[in-house]
Motif scaffolding. Structure first.
Motif, PDB file in Angstrom:
ATOM      1  N   VAL A 287     -12.005   0.409  -6.150  1.00 42.30           N
ATOM      2  CA  VAL A 287     -10.905   1.300  -6.553  1.00 42.30           C
ATOM      3  C   VAL A 287     -10.186   1.836  -5.319  1.00 42.30           C
ATOM      4  O   VAL A 287      -8.946   1.839  -5.252  1.00 42.30           O
ATOM      5  CB  VAL A 287     -11.427   2.465  -7.415  1.00 42.30           C
ATOM      6  N   ALA A 288     -10.952   2.306  -4.344  1.00 40.65           N
ATOM      7  CA  ALA A 288     -10.355   2.884  -3.140  1.00 40.65           C
ATOM      8  C   ALA A 288      -9.523   1.856  -2.381  1.00 40.65           C
ATOM      9  O   ALA A 288      -8.407   2.156  -1.926  1.00 40.65           O
ATOM     10  CB  ALA A 288     -11.456   3.449  -2.238  1.00 40.65           C
ATOM     11  N   ALA A 289     -10.039   0.639  -2.260  1.00 41.58           N
ATOM     12  CA  ALA A 289      -9.296  -0.407  -1.546  1.00 41.58           C
ATOM     13  C   ALA A 289      -7.981  -0.726  -2.253  1.00 41.58           C
ATOM     14  O   ALA A 289      -6.927  -0.841  -1.621  1.00 41.58           O
ATOM     15  CB  ALA A 289     -10.158  -1.662  -1.427  1.00 41.58           C
ATOM     16  N   GLY A 290      -8.044  -0.871  -3.573  1.00 46.38           N
ATOM     17  CA  GLY A 290      -6.821  -1.161  -4.315  1.00 46.38           C
ATOM     18  C   GLY A 290      -5.821  -0.025  -4.237  1.00 46.38           C
ATOM     19  O   GLY A 290      -4.613  -0.247  -4.083  1.00 46.38           O
ATOM     20  N   LEU A 291      -6.312   1.215  -4.315  1.00 45.90           N
ATOM     21  CA  LEU A 291      -5.422   2.371  -4.291  1.00 45.90           C
ATOM     22  C   LEU A 291      -4.776   2.543  -2.917  1.00 45.90           C
ATOM     23  O   LEU A 291      -3.584   2.866  -2.818  1.00 45.90           O
ATOM     24  CB  LEU A 291      -6.202   3.631  -4.667  1.00 45.90           C
ATOM     25  N   VAL A 292      -5.540   2.327  -1.857  1.00 44.63           N
ATOM     26  CA  VAL A 292      -4.967   2.395  -0.505  1.00 44.63           C
ATOM     27  C   VAL A 292      -3.855   1.368  -0.366  1.00 44.63           C
ATOM     28  O   VAL A 292      -2.768   1.657   0.161  1.00 44.63           O
ATOM     29  CB  VAL A 292      -6.055   2.170   0.561  1.00 44.63           C
ATOM     30  N   GLY A 293      -4.114   0.152  -0.859  1.00 40.38           N
ATOM     31  CA  GLY A 293      -3.085  -0.885  -0.784  1.00 40.38           C
ATOM     32  C   GLY A 293      -1.828  -0.493  -1.523  1.00 40.38           C
ATOM     33  O   GLY A 293      -0.709  -0.671  -1.022  1.00 40.38           O
ATOM     34  N   LEU A 294      -1.991   0.046  -2.729  1.00 40.77           N
ATOM     35  CA  LEU A 294      -0.826   0.442  -3.518  1.00 40.77           C
ATOM     36  C   LEU A 294      -0.030   1.546  -2.824  1.00 40.77           C
ATOM     37  O   LEU A 294       1.201   1.481  -2.743  1.00 40.77           O
ATOM     38  CB  LEU A 294      -1.275   0.919  -4.901  1.00 40.77           C
ATOM     39  N   VAL A 295      -0.721   2.561  -2.351  1.00 41.62           N
ATOM     40  CA  VAL A 295      -0.034   3.706  -1.749  1.00 41.62           C
ATOM     41  C   VAL A 295       0.703   3.301  -0.475  1.00 41.62           C
ATOM     42  O   VAL A 295       1.845   3.715  -0.244  1.00 41.62           O
ATOM     43  CB  VAL A 295      -1.042   4.832  -1.468  1.00 41.62           C
TER      44      VAL A 295
ATOM     45  N   PRO B 185       7.632  -0.814  -4.457  1.00 39.43           N
ATOM     46  CA  PRO B 185       7.204  -2.023  -3.747  1.00 39.43           C
ATOM     47  C   PRO B 185       7.447  -3.270  -4.589  1.00 39.43           C
ATOM     48  O   PRO B 185       7.405  -3.219  -5.818  1.00 39.43           O
ATOM     49  CB  PRO B 185       5.700  -1.784  -3.531  1.00 39.43           C
ATOM     50  N   THR B 186       7.723  -4.368  -3.937  1.00 43.10           N
ATOM     51  CA  THR B 186       7.994  -5.622  -4.636  1.00 43.10           C
ATOM     52  C   THR B 186       7.068  -6.714  -4.117  1.00 43.10           C
ATOM     53  O   THR B 186       6.417  -6.565  -3.083  1.00 43.10           O
ATOM     54  CB  THR B 186       9.457  -6.049  -4.431  1.00 43.10           C
ATOM     55  N   GLY B 187       7.010  -7.811  -4.867  1.00 41.50           N
ATOM     56  CA  GLY B 187       6.202  -8.941  -4.455  1.00 41.50           C
ATOM     57  C   GLY B 187       4.858  -8.989  -5.158  1.00 41.50           C
ATOM     58  O   GLY B 187       4.551  -8.179  -6.042  1.00 41.50           O
ATOM     59  N   ALA B 188       4.038  -9.941  -4.738  1.00 32.48           N
ATOM     60  CA  ALA B 188       2.747 -10.160  -5.378  1.00 32.48           C
ATOM     61  C   ALA B 188       1.670  -9.195  -4.886  1.00 32.48           C
ATOM     62  O   ALA B 188       0.710  -8.919  -5.604  1.00 32.48           O
ATOM     63  CB  ALA B 188       2.292 -11.600  -5.138  1.00 32.48           C
ATOM     64  N   ALA B 189       1.827  -8.682  -3.669  1.00 32.96           N
ATOM     65  CA  ALA B 189       0.785  -7.825  -3.096  1.00 32.96           C
ATOM     66  C   ALA B 189       0.542  -6.561  -3.922  1.00 32.96           C
ATOM     67  O   ALA B 189      -0.614  -6.213  -4.186  1.00 32.96           O
ATOM     68  CB  ALA B 189       1.132  -7.466  -1.654  1.00 32.96           C
ATOM     69  N   PRO B 190       1.577  -5.835  -4.372  1.00 29.13           N
ATOM     70  CA  PRO B 190       1.316  -4.647  -5.200  1.00 29.13           C
ATOM     71  C   PRO B 190       0.626  -4.985  -6.513  1.00 29.13           C
ATOM     72  O   PRO B 190      -0.212  -4.210  -6.989  1.00 29.13           O
ATOM     73  CB  PRO B 190       2.719  -4.067  -5.444  1.00 29.13           C
ATOM     74  N   VAL B 191       0.970  -6.121  -7.093  1.00 33.07           N
ATOM     75  CA  VAL B 191       0.321  -6.544  -8.340  1.00 33.07           C
ATOM     76  C   VAL B 191      -1.163  -6.795  -8.096  1.00 33.07           C
ATOM     77  O   VAL B 191      -2.026  -6.385  -8.886  1.00 33.07           O
ATOM     78  CB  VAL B 191       1.000  -7.804  -8.906  1.00 33.07           C
ATOM     79  N   ALA B 192      -1.466  -7.462  -6.984  1.00 29.77           N
ATOM     80  CA  ALA B 192      -2.864  -7.735  -6.657  1.00 29.77           C
ATOM     81  C   ALA B 192      -3.628  -6.433  -6.419  1.00 29.77           C
ATOM     82  O   ALA B 192      -4.771  -6.280  -6.873  1.00 29.77           O
ATOM     83  CB  ALA B 192      -2.940  -8.628  -5.416  1.00 29.77           C
ATOM     84  N   ALA B 193      -3.007  -5.480  -5.725  1.00 27.44           N
ATOM     85  CA  ALA B 193      -3.662  -4.200  -5.480  1.00 27.44           C
ATOM     86  C   ALA B 193      -3.887  -3.439  -6.782  1.00 27.44           C
ATOM     87  O   ALA B 193      -4.933  -2.812  -6.977  1.00 27.44           O
ATOM     88  CB  ALA B 193      -2.823  -3.364  -4.515  1.00 27.44           C
ATOM     89  N   ALA B 194      -2.910  -3.505  -7.685  1.00 27.81           N
ATOM     90  CA  ALA B 194      -3.055  -2.840  -8.978  1.00 27.81           C
ATOM     91  C   ALA B 194      -4.184  -3.455  -9.792  1.00 27.81           C
ATOM     92  O   ALA B 194      -4.976  -2.744 -10.433  1.00 27.81           O
ATOM     93  CB  ALA B 194      -1.746  -2.918  -9.752  1.00 27.81           C
ATOM     94  N   LEU B 195      -4.282  -4.769  -9.789  1.00 28.27           N
ATOM     95  CA  LEU B 195      -5.359  -5.452 -10.512  1.00 28.27           C
ATOM     96  C   LEU B 195      -6.715  -5.098  -9.915  1.00 28.27           C
ATOM     97  O   LEU B 195      -7.700  -4.929 -10.642  1.00 28.27           O
ATOM     98  CB  LEU B 195      -5.135  -6.960 -10.478  1.00 28.27           C
ATOM     99  N   LEU B 196      -6.764  -4.986  -8.592  1.00 25.89           N
ATOM    100  CA  LEU B 196      -8.015  -4.615  -7.925  1.00 25.89           C
ATOM    101  C   LEU B 196      -8.433  -3.199  -8.333  1.00 25.89           C
ATOM    102  O   LEU B 196      -9.610  -2.950  -8.638  1.00 25.89           O
ATOM    103  CB  LEU B 196      -7.829  -4.697  -6.411  1.00 25.89           C
ATOM    104  N   THR B 197      -7.471  -2.302  -8.367  1.00 29.74           N
ATOM    105  CA  THR B 197      -7.755  -0.926  -8.778  1.00 29.74           C
ATOM    106  C   THR B 197      -8.230  -0.870 -10.222  1.00 29.74           C
ATOM    107  O   THR B 197      -9.194  -0.165 -10.552  1.00 29.74           O
ATOM    108  CB  THR B 197      -6.493  -0.057  -8.616  1.00 29.74           C
TER     109      THR B 197
END
Length: 270
Positions: free
Chosen positions: A104-112, A238-250
């Motif tokens: 959760v923390a890793a995904g949330l850091v990425g999103l923020v 944010p745009t692109g695939a990276a935010p989606v991946a971070a959201a899925l991880l979270t």
């Protein structure tokens, strides 16, 4: 200064985690965790003071260092809170809990960190404030209604998410106030989502699944603020695939916490 900012933010996260653990310990197992009853509990009040101290240290850290350094330190409160809460309940956190929290923390850091910085002053008219409070209120009520028919772990998650949505609305309104684009009645509106958020959070804590409730709060609060920033303030997303991946991880980490977070309740409740 950057190292000092990171250290201050990390200490702030520890204060925030301790405050959340203390408040959950006092609320856990309560059939009706009303604020008036909790206000008579010294440990709950100490927890509130600790949360305020953590927030203050986070603000100081933001004044000393960049967001990209300070924000990850803030998310670390989730990893601090689980062992603290477990210790209060007389147990050790499992590796599954800590692993899910780390996800959760890793995904949330990425999103923020992927949210673009806003430019220019923040302005919101009276109609925008009404929309802000209305949307947040409707979302909070729907989440609360869903929690009434959910299993205990998901009840904690939905109630904490409801609280996070209201806290996100509060944070957005605070930004508008700080930037000066406000009318006097904005100050009167501010306590409404704040108090409702606090009440919802204590109900989430009372369920007993601290890990999933705290994680849900940590996720919902900043994401709601980002969503309102885009919807009402015209801020970029944010745009692109990276935010989606971070959201899925979270999301995956939150689901894992819902499955591994134990049901905790005090046996010395008055």
């Amino acid at each position: 200064m950057t190292v000092l900012a990171a250290a201050i933010a990390l200490v702030g996260s520890l204060f925030f985690a301790l405050g959340a653990a203390l408040q959950q310990f006092e609320a856990a197992g309560s059939a009706k965790p009303g604020l008036l009853a909790l206000l008579r509990r010294p440990r709950w009040l100490i927890g509130g003071a600790s949360i305020v101290a953590g927030g203050g240290l986070h603000i100081v850290a933001l004044g000393l260092g960049p967001l990209t350094v300070v924000q990850p330190m803030g998310v670390a409160s989730l990893l601090f809170a689980l062992p603290l809460a477990a210790a209060l309940h007389g147990r050790r956190p499992t590796r599954e809990e800590l692993g899910a929290a780390a996800v959760v923390a890793a995904g949330l850091v990425g999103l923020v960190l992927m949210v673009p910085e806003s430019e220019g002053p923040t302005r919101l008219g009276p109609d925008g404030v009404l929309v802000l409070l209305g949307v947040a209120g409707i979302a909070a009520v729907l989440l609360w209604a869903g929690a009434r028919v959910a299993s205990p772990a998901w009840r904690a998650a939905l109630l904490a998410t409801s609280s996070g949505v209201l806290y996100g609305a509060t944070a957005t309104l605070m930004r508008v106030l700080v930037d000066g684009g406000w009318n006097w009645w904005y100050l009167l509106a501010l306590p409404v989502p704040t108090l409702l958020a606090l009440m919802m959070l204590q109900r989430a804590y009372a369920v007993g699944h601290f890990g999933v409730s705290f994680a849900s709060l940590q996720v919902a609060d900043p994401l709601t603020a980002v969503a309102f920033g885009a919807l009402l303030l015209g801020e970029p997303l944010p745009t692109g695939a990276a935010p989606v991946a971070a959201a899925l991880l979270t999301a995956a980490g939150t689901v894992a916490l819902a499955r591994t977070s134990p049901l905790e309740a005090r046996n010395d409740l008055a």
